[in-house]
Design an enzyme around this catalytic site. Structure first.
Site, mmCIF file in Angstrom:
data_model
loop_
_atom_site.group_PDB
_atom_site.id
_atom_site.type_symbol
_atom_site.label_atom_id
_atom_site.label_comp_id
_atom_site.label_asym_id
_atom_site.label_seq_id
_atom_site.Cartn_x
_atom_site.Cartn_y
_atom_site.Cartn_z
ATOM 1 N N GLU A 119 -23.705 -33.478 19.066
ATOM 2 C CA GLU A 119 -24.828 -34.200 18.457
ATOM 3 C C GLU A 119 -26.049 -33.305 18.612
ATOM 4 O O GLU A 119 -26.205 -32.608 19.618
ATOM 5 C CB GLU A 119 -25.053 -35.559 19.128
ATOM 6 C CG GLU A 119 -23.908 -36.536 18.932
ATOM 7 C CD GLU A 119 -23.585 -36.813 17.468
ATOM 8 O OE1 GLU A 119 -24.534 -36.915 16.657
ATOM 9 O OE2 GLU A 119 -22.398 -36.925 17.136
ATOM 10 N N ALA A 120 -26.916 -33.319 17.593
ATOM 11 C CA ALA A 120 -28.059 -32.405 17.574
ATOM 12 C C ALA A 120 -29.315 -33.139 17.130
ATOM 13 O O ALA A 120 -29.248 -34.217 16.519
ATOM 14 C CB ALA A 120 -27.782 -31.223 16.649
ATOM 15 N N ASP A 132 -17.085 -39.894 18.950
ATOM 16 C CA ASP A 132 -16.588 -39.185 17.767
ATOM 17 C C ASP A 132 -15.435 -38.259 18.140
ATOM 18 O O ASP A 132 -14.409 -38.210 17.464
ATOM 19 C CB ASP A 132 -17.713 -38.371 17.118
ATOM 20 C CG ASP A 132 -18.642 -39.219 16.255
ATOM 21 O OD1 ASP A 132 -18.349 -40.413 16.047
ATOM 22 O OD2 ASP A 132 -19.660 -38.678 15.788
ATOM 23 N N HIS A 138 -21.432 -41.603 15.866
ATOM 24 C CA HIS A 138 -22.461 -40.606 16.165
ATOM 25 C C HIS A 138 -22.799 -40.535 17.643
ATOM 26 O O HIS A 138 -23.805 -39.927 18.018
ATOM 27 C CB HIS A 138 -23.706 -40.809 15.303
ATOM 28 C CG HIS A 138 -23.435 -40.614 13.848
ATOM 29 N ND1 HIS A 138 -23.119 -39.390 13.292
ATOM 30 C CD2 HIS A 138 -23.374 -41.506 12.833
ATOM 31 C CE1 HIS A 138 -22.902 -39.539 11.998
ATOM 32 N NE2 HIS A 138 -23.046 -40.815 11.696
ATOM 33 N N ASP A 172 -17.369 -32.347 19.275
ATOM 34 C CA ASP A 172 -18.213 -32.864 18.193
ATOM 35 C C ASP A 172 -19.633 -32.999 18.730
ATOM 36 O O ASP A 172 -19.967 -33.976 19.396
ATOM 37 C CB ASP A 172 -17.701 -34.212 17.680
ATOM 38 C CG ASP A 172 -18.351 -34.605 16.359
ATOM 39 O OD1 ASP A 172 -17.936 -34.069 15.321
ATOM 40 O OD2 ASP A 172 -19.285 -35.435 16.379
ATOM 41 N N ASP A 183 -19.954 -27.777 13.310
ATOM 42 C CA ASP A 183 -20.251 -27.717 14.742
ATOM 43 C C ASP A 183 -20.314 -26.290 15.273
ATOM 44 O O ASP A 183 -21.250 -25.942 15.994
ATOM 45 C CB ASP A 183 -19.192 -28.520 15.512
ATOM 46 C CG ASP A 183 -19.280 -30.004 15.219
ATOM 47 O OD1 ASP A 183 -20.021 -30.709 15.923
ATOM 48 O OD2 ASP A 183 -18.616 -30.454 14.263
#
Length: 400
Positions: free
Chosen positions: A187-188, A349, A344, A185, A285
């Site tokens: 994060e961006a 996550d 998040h 998962d 993703d």
């Protein structure tokens, strides 16, 4: 999440009566109610009460969830190539997990005239008339998980009974189709309001390794990534993810982090000694974040991530719930679990998604690949396509 040993076959296997006996008699010792139980009385089927909605999320979290729901074009259906099959000695993929358009091909490979299916159908009707407390009591008797909404409890008990009957008949192994599942998962980078022109770059790459035999989280990987196009994080992104500017400034760029991920997977012999596949919470993703990041970093898309399990699809199909009930917080709530950690955070996550996957395996779900990316396009993988794990991970070549 601690794993649980798979339950053994119940004693006193029921058999079909030819004298028109009641459902309780057909169910036999497996589902026979205790003294004074209300199960022996006829009961009208009732509609389960609506699952309470999850508490309203913070504005930032809601905005990010909106980004995940703003998906690419709908996935194309991949034509069925051959009957569904698991590797020799593994459990057959369950009929209850088939999508509607696969039922015809599935029926051709199963003999539903066998009396065992009549037993299962009658017992399913019997389970449908049980109250939530009766379901929990019966699950506890078999040492199964008792948390979850009523529909989840019914599904769990039905699959346990079906599994025991089919194993008695065909001596099928109860194992998953893969040895390991890698939950990812990302994060961006992000901006408040999710402007369409904004380019998302991966800033956290987590992997949670689930052992499908022990039903435990066996290992984890986490590294942060230094963004190149938008190296300065927005206040919104910092607040949402908890990732600070100092963290990404000290991190490696994406190609080096990807190389570290691949080396970590190789050390665990994934794709060589052990079969595995990737799993994500939605299509976003792999089809968006990873696809865009590979273009930014001028490398080809890694072959091991071209197919994956979209757990939202698997959850919706298995528990027969609408798409709006397949968000992470709601899936956890319906299974009787709370979110563990910081929302998040990519690693937290991923761990919570892994907990859902483990619970689904315990409930009898065959988690198998259902999406892939081809030519940059998201596609659906039919459940009738022959099963295969992801290839041994290799570092992709740089683009010209």
């Amino acid at each position: 999440m601690p794993g649980k040993a798979r339950p053994g076959a119940a004693a006193g296997a029921p058999h079909v009566s030819r004298s028109g006996s009641s459902a309780a008699a057909v169910a036999g010792p497996l589902l026979r109610p205790g003294a004074g139980s209300a199960l022996s009385r006829p009961r009208r089927a009732t509609v389960p009460a609506a699952v309470p909605a999850a508490a309203a999320a913070a504005a930032a979290a809601a905005a990010m969830e909106e980004q995940k729901e703003n998906r690419p074009q709908p996935a194309r259906d991949e034509a069925a190539a051959a009957p569904a099959a698991c590797p020799p000695g593994r459990q057959h993929c369950r009929i209850s997990d088939q999508e509607t358009n696969d039922k015809t091909s599935a029926a051709s490979s199963n003999d539903f005239s066998d009396p065992i299916y009549k037993e299962i159908a009658i017992t399913n009707g019997y389970i449908n008339r049980m109250t939530r407390e009766e379901l929990r009591s019966k699950l506890a008797e078999f040492k199964l998980e008792t948390r979850g909404v009523k529909d989840v409890l019914k599904k769990r008990l039905k699959n346990y009974y079906k599994k025991q009957k089919l194993m008695q008949k065909e001596h099928i192994s109860g194992d998953s189709c893969y040895d390991y599942i890698c939950v990812v998962d990302f994060e961006a980078t992000c901006e408040e309001g999710n402007p369409p022109e904004f380019v998302h770059e991966i800033i956290e790459f987590p992997v949670v390794l689930v052992n499908t035999r022990t039903l435990e989280i066996e290992d984890t990987f986490q590294q942060y990534v230094k963004p190149e196009i938008n190296p300065k994080l927005s206040d919104f992104c910092i607040s949402l993810t908890g990732i600070t500017q100092d963290i990404v400034d000290k991190a490696d760029i994406f190609p080096q982090v990807l190389q570290n991920v691949i080396e970590w997977m190789r050390q665990r012999e994934l794709g060589t000694k052990y079969s595995y596949c990737m799993l994500t919470d939605g299509s976003w993703d792999m089809s968006k974040f990873l696809n865009i990041q590979c273009r930014i970093s001028r490398i080809k898309y890694p072959s091991f991530a071209k197919k994956w399990i979209n757990i939202r699809k698997s959850y919706g199909n298995f528990y027969k719930v609408p798409r709006k009930q397949t968000k992470l917080a709601i899936m956890l709530e319906n299974l009787g679990m709370n979110y563990d950690g910081r929302p998040h955070s990519g690693l937290d996550d991923s761990k919570n998604i892994a907990r859902i996957a483990i619970r689904m395996l315990q409930d009898g779900c065959d988690l198998r690949v259902n999406e892939r990316i081809h030519g940059g396009q998201l596609m659906t993988v039919s459940s009738s396509v022959p099963l295969e794990g992801a290839p041994a991970p290799q570092m992709p070549r740089y683009r010209n």
